[in-house]
Scaffold this active site. Structure first.
Site, PDB file in Angstrom:
ATOM      1  N   SER A  51     -10.868   9.051 -57.020  1.00 34.61           N
ATOM      2  CA  SER A  51     -11.734   9.126 -58.203  1.00 34.61           C
ATOM      3  C   SER A  51     -10.972   9.430 -59.488  1.00 34.61           C
ATOM      4  O   SER A  51     -11.565   9.771 -60.501  1.00 34.61           O
ATOM      5  CB  SER A  51     -12.860  10.154 -58.021  1.00 34.61           C
ATOM      6  OG  SER A  51     -13.697   9.790 -56.961  1.00 34.61           O
ATOM      7  N   GLY A  52      -9.652   9.326 -59.454  1.00 36.75           N
ATOM      8  CA  GLY A  52      -8.870   9.459 -60.683  1.00 36.75           C
ATOM      9  C   GLY A  52      -7.894  10.604 -60.722  1.00 36.75           C
ATOM     10  O   GLY A  52      -6.956  10.596 -61.526  1.00 36.75           O
ATOM     11  N   ILE A  53      -8.067  11.612 -59.873  1.00 36.79           N
ATOM     12  CA  ILE A  53      -7.204  12.792 -59.931  1.00 36.79           C
ATOM     13  C   ILE A  53      -5.749  12.440 -59.629  1.00 36.79           C
ATOM     14  O   ILE A  53      -4.823  13.101 -60.112  1.00 36.79           O
ATOM     15  CB  ILE A  53      -7.714  13.886 -58.956  1.00 36.79           C
ATOM     16  CG1 ILE A  53      -6.975  15.213 -59.176  1.00 36.79           C
ATOM     17  CG2 ILE A  53      -7.607  13.422 -57.518  1.00 36.79           C
ATOM     18  CD1 ILE A  53      -7.268  15.886 -60.473  1.00 36.79           C
ATOM     19  N   LEU A  54      -5.521  11.375 -58.849  1.00 33.89           N
ATOM     20  CA  LEU A  54      -4.152  10.949 -58.539  1.00 33.89           C
ATOM     21  C   LEU A  54      -3.603   9.954 -59.568  1.00 33.89           C
ATOM     22  O   LEU A  54      -2.504   9.433 -59.395  1.00 33.89           O
ATOM     23  CB  LEU A  54      -4.091  10.317 -57.151  1.00 33.89           C
ATOM     24  CG  LEU A  54      -4.148  11.289 -55.960  1.00 33.89           C
ATOM     25  CD1 LEU A  54      -4.283  10.529 -54.646  1.00 33.89           C
ATOM     26  CD2 LEU A  54      -2.901  12.177 -55.940  1.00 33.89           C
ATOM     27  N   ALA A  55      -4.356   9.706 -60.610  1.00 31.79           N
ATOM     28  CA  ALA A  55      -3.902   8.777 -61.650  1.00 31.79           C
ATOM     29  C   ALA A  55      -3.981   9.417 -63.026  1.00 31.79           C
ATOM     30  O   ALA A  55      -4.122   8.728 -64.033  1.00 31.79           O
ATOM     31  CB  ALA A  55      -4.735   7.503 -61.608  1.00 31.79           C
ATOM     32  N   GLY A 113     -10.833   3.517 -53.770  1.00 32.08           N
ATOM     33  CA  GLY A 113     -10.589   4.869 -54.259  1.00 32.08           C
ATOM     34  C   GLY A 113      -9.248   5.454 -53.875  1.00 32.08           C
ATOM     35  O   GLY A 113      -9.180   6.626 -53.487  1.00 32.08           O
ATOM     36  N   ASP A 116     -13.737  -7.039 -55.985  1.00 37.71           N
ATOM     37  CA  ASP A 116     -14.855  -6.414 -55.273  1.00 37.71           C
ATOM     38  C   ASP A 116     -15.818  -5.798 -56.272  1.00 37.71           C
ATOM     39  O   ASP A 116     -15.413  -5.135 -57.240  1.00 37.71           O
ATOM     40  CB  ASP A 116     -14.341  -5.314 -54.341  1.00 37.71           C
ATOM     41  CG  ASP A 116     -15.487  -4.578 -53.668  1.00 37.71           C
ATOM     42  OD1 ASP A 116     -16.120  -5.170 -52.770  1.00 37.71           O
ATOM     43  OD2 ASP A 116     -15.774  -3.424 -54.060  1.00 37.71           O
ATOM     44  N   TYR A 123     -23.055  -0.783 -59.262  1.00 36.97           N
ATOM     45  CA  TYR A 123     -22.159  -0.462 -60.372  1.00 36.97           C
ATOM     46  C   TYR A 123     -22.814  -0.825 -61.705  1.00 36.97           C
ATOM     47  O   TYR A 123     -22.738  -1.962 -62.172  1.00 36.97           O
ATOM     48  CB  TYR A 123     -20.832  -1.202 -60.221  1.00 36.97           C
ATOM     49  CG  TYR A 123     -20.101  -0.931 -58.923  1.00 36.97           C
ATOM     50  CD1 TYR A 123     -20.328   0.230 -58.192  1.00 36.97           C
ATOM     51  CD2 TYR A 123     -19.178  -1.851 -58.425  1.00 36.97           C
ATOM     52  CE1 TYR A 123     -19.653   0.476 -57.003  1.00 36.97           C
ATOM     53  CE2 TYR A 123     -18.495  -1.602 -57.233  1.00 36.97           C
ATOM     54  CZ  TYR A 123     -18.748  -0.444 -56.529  1.00 36.97           C
ATOM     55  OH  TYR A 123     -18.074  -0.204 -55.348  1.00 36.97           O
ATOM     56  N   LYS A 180     -21.918  -6.269 -52.435  1.00 36.97           N
ATOM     57  CA  LYS A 180     -22.537  -5.387 -51.447  1.00 36.97           C
ATOM     58  C   LYS A 180     -24.056  -5.551 -51.429  1.00 36.97           C
ATOM     59  O   LYS A 180     -24.647  -6.059 -52.391  1.00 36.97           O
ATOM     60  CB  LYS A 180     -22.152  -3.935 -51.741  1.00 36.97           C
ATOM     61  CG  LYS A 180     -20.634  -3.743 -51.817  1.00 36.97           C
ATOM     62  CD  LYS A 180     -20.248  -2.327 -52.164  1.00 36.97           C
ATOM     63  CE  LYS A 180     -18.746  -2.210 -52.268  1.00 36.97           C
ATOM     64  NZ  LYS A 180     -18.219  -2.821 -53.503  1.00 36.97           N
TER      65      LYS A 180
END
Length: 339
Positions: free
Chosen positions: A240-244, A236, A47, A52, A78
């Site tokens: 946005s990255g906080i969980l990684a 997501g 995707d 981007y 998109k």
């Protein structure tokens, strides 16, 4: 063709926002190697979007996939933002929509346009940037962004009369296989599902169905989507990255309350020997309305982590404790519910 049918067997996709130099300037070789790693790990759904990096992600993805047979993968992009030949100066970019996110992307100016003509032009431009002959799925992008404020309904109305109708016609003509909205708010999807004249095949929902934020989506959207067999692609999943292992939430520095919430989840995960990425991905895919999840990656090693996380065995006790500690909604489907 429903999104679930189109993506059958492709529950783990690849989101290319990082390839547009989101948050950092990614070397070309690293970007190409990351897409190659996704392919080697079995990913066959990619995707992207003009937004981007002002076309940079599309260009890079096209280069990487040029070595693959077109019939072997599913491609979505998109519409809703046109890339102009006009170049923004540094001060305009610093103040504009791309500031922070894609400051290191291409300098071309972007304009929001959901009209019929703009939709057709956007698809044509994307085909050229990716050097491909077709796009399988087209999402109408960010139709209700926060920066639109209370004006988002007027953008939605333009899209309803423009992009909705054009994409429906292109699907009927066989030019594309499916279309829907690609948004990070629940409201425009709910509104679309209530429209009798709109017949989207599915939706891409970014950031609104994750371990950290899912209650609003569970109220009405997910049940209705499941009832209609209108699949949801979740973007997501790592918020946005906080969980990684990152520091961003909602594309900005995570606030203290989110950091505290993540730390509570991490503590339970560590207690049960569970990877936080595995928990995030498998939580998303446990919902029967979800057709696929598309984490983004900017390094080959991150792709390998995603593939491993999807296969990781998570004990039922972990999910039970998340529910008991009210870290997930009581009505959120969990992998343990299927056992």
């Amino acid at each position: 063709m429903s999104i679930k049918e189109k993506l059958a067997g492709n529950v783990l996709g690849f989101g290319t926002a990082p390839l547009g130099n989101m948050f950092r300037d990614i070397p070309e070789a690293e970007a190409q190697a990351t897409v190659d790693a996704a392919w080697e790990h079995g990913v066959r759904y990619f995707d992207t979007a003009p937004f981007y990096g002002a076309g940079l992600a599309e260009i890079r993805l096209g280069e990487a996939l040029a070595r693959r047979k077109r019939d072997e993968y599913v491609l979505s992009t998109k519409v809703g933002r046109l890339i102009l030949d006009e170049v923004e100066d540094a001060s305009a970019r610093a103040l504009g929509e791309k500031s922070g996110l894609f400051a290191a992307g291409r300098p071309n100016r972007l304009v929001n346009d959901y009209s019929a003509d703009a939709t057709l032009r956007s698809i044509d431009d994307s085909l050229k940037r990716m050097k491909t002959d077709r796009i399988d799925i087209v999402w109408i992008h960010d139709i209700a962004q926060d920066f639109y404020g209370d004006e988002w309904l007027s953008y939605f109305e333009v899209a309803r009369k423009g992009a909705f109708r054009v994409l429906t016609r292109l699907r009927e003509e066989g030019v594309i296989k499916a279309w829907g909205l690609g948004v990070n708010r629940v409201e425009p999807i709910e509104l679309t599902l209530d429209l009798s004249e709109a017949q989207p095949d599915g939706f891409l929902l970014a950031g609104r169905y994750s371990l950290l934020d899912h209650e609003r989506a569970l109220q009405r959207l997910m049940p209705k989507a499941a009832q209609r067999n209108t699949g949801i692609v979740v973007g997501g999943p790592y918020s946005s990255g906080i969980l990684a292992g990152g520091t961003h939430f909602e594309y900005q520095k995570a606030p203290a309350e989110i950091i505290a919430q993540v730390e509570r989840i991490k503590a339970i995960a560590q207690q049960h020997g569970v990877g936080i990425k595995a928990a995030a991905l498998q939580f998303v895919l446990a919902n029967p309305a979800v057709a696929a999840v598309i984490p983004g990656a900017s390094r080959p090693a991150r792709v390998a982590e995603d593939a491993a996380a999807l296969k990781e065995t998570i004990p039922a006790a972990f999910w039970h404790e998340l529910r008991e500690q009210r870290l997930v909604a009581a009505n959120a489907p969990l992998p343990v519910d299927r056992i």
